[in-house]
Design a protein around this motif. Sequence first.
Motif, PDB file in Angstrom:
ATOM      1  N   ASP A  53     -10.059  -7.241 -10.237  1.00 51.79           N
ATOM      2  CA  ASP A  53      -9.795  -6.161  -9.275  1.00 51.79           C
ATOM      3  C   ASP A  53      -9.337  -6.753  -7.959  1.00 51.79           C
ATOM      4  OD1 ASP A  53     -12.273  -4.912 -11.018  1.00 51.79           O
ATOM      5  OD2 ASP A  53     -10.768  -3.433 -10.396  1.00 51.79           O
ATOM      6  N   LEU A  54      -8.247  -6.204  -7.452  1.00 49.89           N
ATOM      7  CA  LEU A  54      -7.765  -6.613  -6.137  1.00 49.89           C
ATOM      8  C   LEU A  54      -7.602  -5.360  -5.290  1.00 49.89           C
ATOM      9  CD1 LEU A  54      -6.711  -9.075  -4.460  1.00 49.89           C
ATOM     10  CD2 LEU A  54      -4.419  -8.381  -5.153  1.00 49.89           C
ATOM     11  N   MET A  55      -8.275  -5.353  -4.132  1.00 45.31           N
ATOM     12  CA  MET A  55      -8.189  -4.213  -3.215  1.00 45.31           C
ATOM     13  C   MET A  55      -7.456  -4.656  -1.951  1.00 45.31           C
ATOM     14  SD  MET A  55     -10.914  -3.698  -5.292  1.00 45.31           S
ATOM     15  CE  MET A  55     -12.252  -4.637  -4.607  1.00 45.31           C
ATOM     16  N   LEU A  56      -6.477  -3.858  -1.554  1.00 46.62           N
ATOM     17  CA  LEU A  56      -5.732  -4.192  -0.336  1.00 46.62           C
ATOM     18  C   LEU A  56      -5.893  -3.065   0.667  1.00 46.62           C
ATOM     19  CD1 LEU A  56      -3.218  -4.699  -2.891  1.00 46.62           C
ATOM     20  CD2 LEU A  56      -2.920  -6.388  -1.111  1.00 46.62           C
ATOM     21  N   SER A  57      -6.195  -3.431   1.926  1.00 44.46           N
ATOM     22  CA  SER A  57      -6.255  -2.417   2.970  1.00 44.46           C
ATOM     23  C   SER A  57      -5.796  -3.058   4.274  1.00 44.46           C
ATOM     24  CB  SER A  57      -7.680  -1.886   3.121  1.00 44.46           C
ATOM     25  OG  SER A  57      -8.487  -2.853   3.749  1.00 44.46           O
ATOM     26  N   ALA A  58      -5.739  -2.249   5.316  1.00 41.39           N
ATOM     27  CA  ALA A  58      -5.314  -2.783   6.616  1.00 41.39           C
ATOM     28  C   ALA A  58      -6.277  -3.868   7.089  1.00 41.39           C
ATOM     29  CB  ALA A  58      -5.228  -1.653   7.633  1.00 41.39           C
ATOM     30  N   GLN A  59      -7.516  -3.813   6.604  1.00 43.04           N
ATOM     31  CA  GLN A  59      -8.521  -4.797   7.018  1.00 43.04           C
ATOM     32  C   GLN A  59      -8.389  -6.121   6.263  1.00 43.04           C
ATOM     33  OE1 GLN A  59      -9.660  -1.381   6.631  1.00 43.04           O
ATOM     34  NE2 GLN A  59      -9.152  -1.431   8.808  1.00 43.04           N
ATOM     35  N   GLY A  60      -7.621  -6.109   5.189  1.00 35.43           N
ATOM     36  CA  GLY A  60      -7.466  -7.345   4.422  1.00 35.43           C
ATOM     37  C   GLY A  60      -7.628  -7.094   2.935  1.00 35.43           C
ATOM     38  N   LYS A  61      -7.931  -8.194   2.208  1.00 35.73           N
ATOM     39  CA  LYS A  61      -7.989  -8.095   0.755  1.00 35.73           C
ATOM     40  C   LYS A  61      -9.376  -8.459   0.251  1.00 35.73           C
ATOM     41  CE  LYS A  61      -4.286 -10.740   0.766  1.00 35.73           C
ATOM     42  NZ  LYS A  61      -3.045 -11.475   0.464  1.00 35.73           N
ATOM     43  N   LYS A  62      -9.733  -7.822  -0.858  1.00 35.51           N
ATOM     44  CA  LYS A  62     -10.977  -8.171  -1.540  1.00 35.51           C
ATOM     45  C   LYS A  62     -10.663  -8.357  -3.012  1.00 35.51           C
ATOM     46  CE  LYS A  62     -14.500  -5.723   1.070  1.00 35.51           C
ATOM     47  NZ  LYS A  62     -14.983  -4.351   1.176  1.00 35.51           N
TER      48      LYS A  62
ATOM     49  N   ILE B 275       0.847  -1.188   0.000  1.00 33.55           N
ATOM     50  CA  ILE B 275       0.000   0.000   0.000  1.00 33.55           C
ATOM     51  C   ILE B 275       0.885   1.242   0.000  1.00 33.55           C
ATOM     52  CG2 ILE B 275      -1.763   1.253   1.301  1.00 33.55           C
ATOM     53  CD1 ILE B 275      -2.615  -1.508   2.467  1.00 33.55           C
ATOM     54  N   GLY B 276       0.612   2.164  -0.907  1.00 32.83           N
ATOM     55  CA  GLY B 276       1.398   3.398  -1.013  1.00 32.83           C
ATOM     56  C   GLY B 276       1.379   4.162   0.301  1.00 32.83           C
ATOM     57  N   TRP B 277       2.484   4.773   0.625  1.00 32.60           N
ATOM     58  CA  TRP B 277       2.616   5.436   1.925  1.00 32.60           C
ATOM     59  C   TRP B 277       1.630   6.585   2.108  1.00 32.60           C
ATOM     60  CZ3 TRP B 277       8.373   5.416   0.295  1.00 32.60           C
ATOM     61  CH2 TRP B 277       8.927   4.153   0.561  1.00 32.60           C
ATOM     62  N   GLN B 278       1.131   7.145   1.011  1.00 32.01           N
ATOM     63  CA  GLN B 278       0.244   8.320   1.110  1.00 32.01           C
ATOM     64  C   GLN B 278      -1.206   7.947   1.417  1.00 32.01           C
ATOM     65  OE1 GLN B 278       1.934  10.965   1.108  1.00 32.01           O
ATOM     66  NE2 GLN B 278       3.789  10.084   0.209  1.00 32.01           N
ATOM     67  N   GLY B 279      -1.539   6.676   1.359  1.00 29.69           N
ATOM     68  CA  GLY B 279      -2.956   6.328   1.507  1.00 29.69           C
ATOM     69  C   GLY B 279      -3.173   5.140   2.408  1.00 29.69           C
ATOM     70  N   THR B 280      -4.408   4.672   2.476  1.00 33.15           N
ATOM     71  CA  THR B 280      -4.733   3.569   3.373  1.00 33.15           C
ATOM     72  C   THR B 280      -5.075   2.277   2.636  1.00 33.15           C
ATOM     73  OG1 THR B 280      -7.022   4.305   3.380  1.00 33.15           O
ATOM     74  CG2 THR B 280      -5.640   5.056   5.204  1.00 33.15           C
ATOM     75  N   ASP B 281      -5.333   2.391   1.339  1.00 31.23           N
ATOM     76  CA  ASP B 281      -5.585   1.154   0.599  1.00 31.23           C
ATOM     77  C   ASP B 281      -5.005   1.239  -0.809  1.00 31.23           C
ATOM     78  OD1 ASP B 281      -7.393   3.075  -0.024  1.00 31.23           O
ATOM     79  OD2 ASP B 281      -9.149   1.777   0.037  1.00 31.23           O
ATOM     80  N   ALA B 282      -4.861   0.083  -1.412  1.00 35.01           N
ATOM     81  CA  ALA B 282      -4.303   0.011  -2.759  1.00 35.01           C
ATOM     82  C   ALA B 282      -5.256  -0.763  -3.651  1.00 35.01           C
ATOM     83  CB  ALA B 282      -2.955  -0.695  -2.721  1.00 35.01           C
ATOM     84  N   HIS B 283      -5.197  -0.468  -4.948  1.00 37.98           N
ATOM     85  CA  HIS B 283      -6.110  -1.109  -5.892  1.00 37.98           C
ATOM     86  C   HIS B 283      -5.321  -1.513  -7.142  1.00 37.98           C
ATOM     87  CE1 HIS B 283     -10.221  -0.771  -8.164  1.00 37.98           C
ATOM     88  NE2 HIS B 283      -9.611  -1.912  -8.369  1.00 37.98           N
TER      89      HIS B 283
END
Length: 367
Positions: A84-93, A61-69
């Motif tokens: 589509d793959l979404m990554l966040s502190a909560q996990g992946k979708k 995840i890029g340092w400027q944000g909270t999730d990546a896509h």
Amino acid sequence: MYLRKIALRNYRNYDALELDTDSSVNLFIGPNAQGKTNLLESIFTLALTKSHRTSKDKELIGWQGTDAHVHGEVDKQYGAVKLDLMLSAQGKKAKINGLEQRRLSDFVGALNVVMFAPEDLEIVKGTPGVRRRFLDMEIGQVQPGYLHTLQQYAKVLVQRNNYLKTLWTSGGDKQGLLEVWNVQLAEFGVKIIKKRKYFIQKLQQWAEQIHAGITAGAEQLTVAYKPSFDIEDESVLFDHFMLKLTQVKDQEIRRGTTLVGPHRDDLAFYINGKEAQTFGSQGQQRTTALSLKLAEIELIREEIGEYPLLLLDDVLSELDRNRQTQLIETFQSKVQTFITATGLESVDLGKLQDAGIYHVQEGRVTR
Ligand SMILES: Nc1ncnc2c1ncn2[C@@H]1O[C@H](COP(=O)(O)OP(=O)(O)OP(=O)(O)O)[C@@H](O)[C@H]1O
Ligand SMILES: [Mg+2]
């Protein structure tokens, strides 16, 4: 299969990238630390929901944000898919054609890739854990359900290890609970071992042929499965596993950990009968790693009916001319390829017809 488009949002050092990747050979050129590996990594991650170089998704995840896509559009034999793959502190979708997948393992396999990077030398030189990871990543791509079985095995393993640790202080398995863990461990374990055995046999066939080609017949490569107990006869695998667990029971209680099973598997590579890990030269080890990767390409095609993408990170310059030629001839015209290099001088462009050339700088890509 063919990746037509890749789009990234807040992935590593890419704020926002939209890229048409419409050539069969795509060459990404740029100085160090500009995002070349990050881009290949994003394609790898879209295929496997995991990076090839870290197990910590947070790092992606890029340092400027909270999730990546990560978004990709792939042309396959039976139609086009949007991934589509979404990554966040909560996990992946993960979504296929906009439809969220219940399990990530249902998503893996929609896109197939083979990555070859300098660190792949570790498959030959490194620890058994590196080789198991290599195996698992590859089997997981072509065998639906394999990764799920691995997760279930890992869960049982943790619980069994915890239980083993309590046995030392409690003075033995009074309730016979260990037997219950043994059955579960062996059930999942046998499934994993069978898949690995099948896959390694296939890998052996392709790798031997390819390695002989690269070395002009001078070297015979053998790939061997080194399991933690005798698996020769598949019809009695479960019984063998259970028997072995009984045999090591006291030792396991003393050490508080599970001593047999696929988590202890290893692979061995032999060149003309000599173990490559111990006796191979640097060049032989590198050729071995390359043969394994090229074998994987053929293996995936055999299993799923079409070629995967090939991602070559920083490796062309490390190969001598013979091996570069062999590599390029293997993938040309049948495998869509993504190559990174710091400069064009290390790449034998004469061999790469119609390559799309891109320049990478500070997380931006231009043609
Ligand atoms: N999570 C992140 N957020 C933002 N930037 C990141 C993140 N992770 C890594 N980077 C940056 O990405 C850059 C490295 O990119 P990458 O590994 O793709 O380089 P490269 O172009 O492959 O270089 P080389 O030629 O040395 O291999 C580093 O400068 C690092 O600061
Ligand atoms: Mg790099």
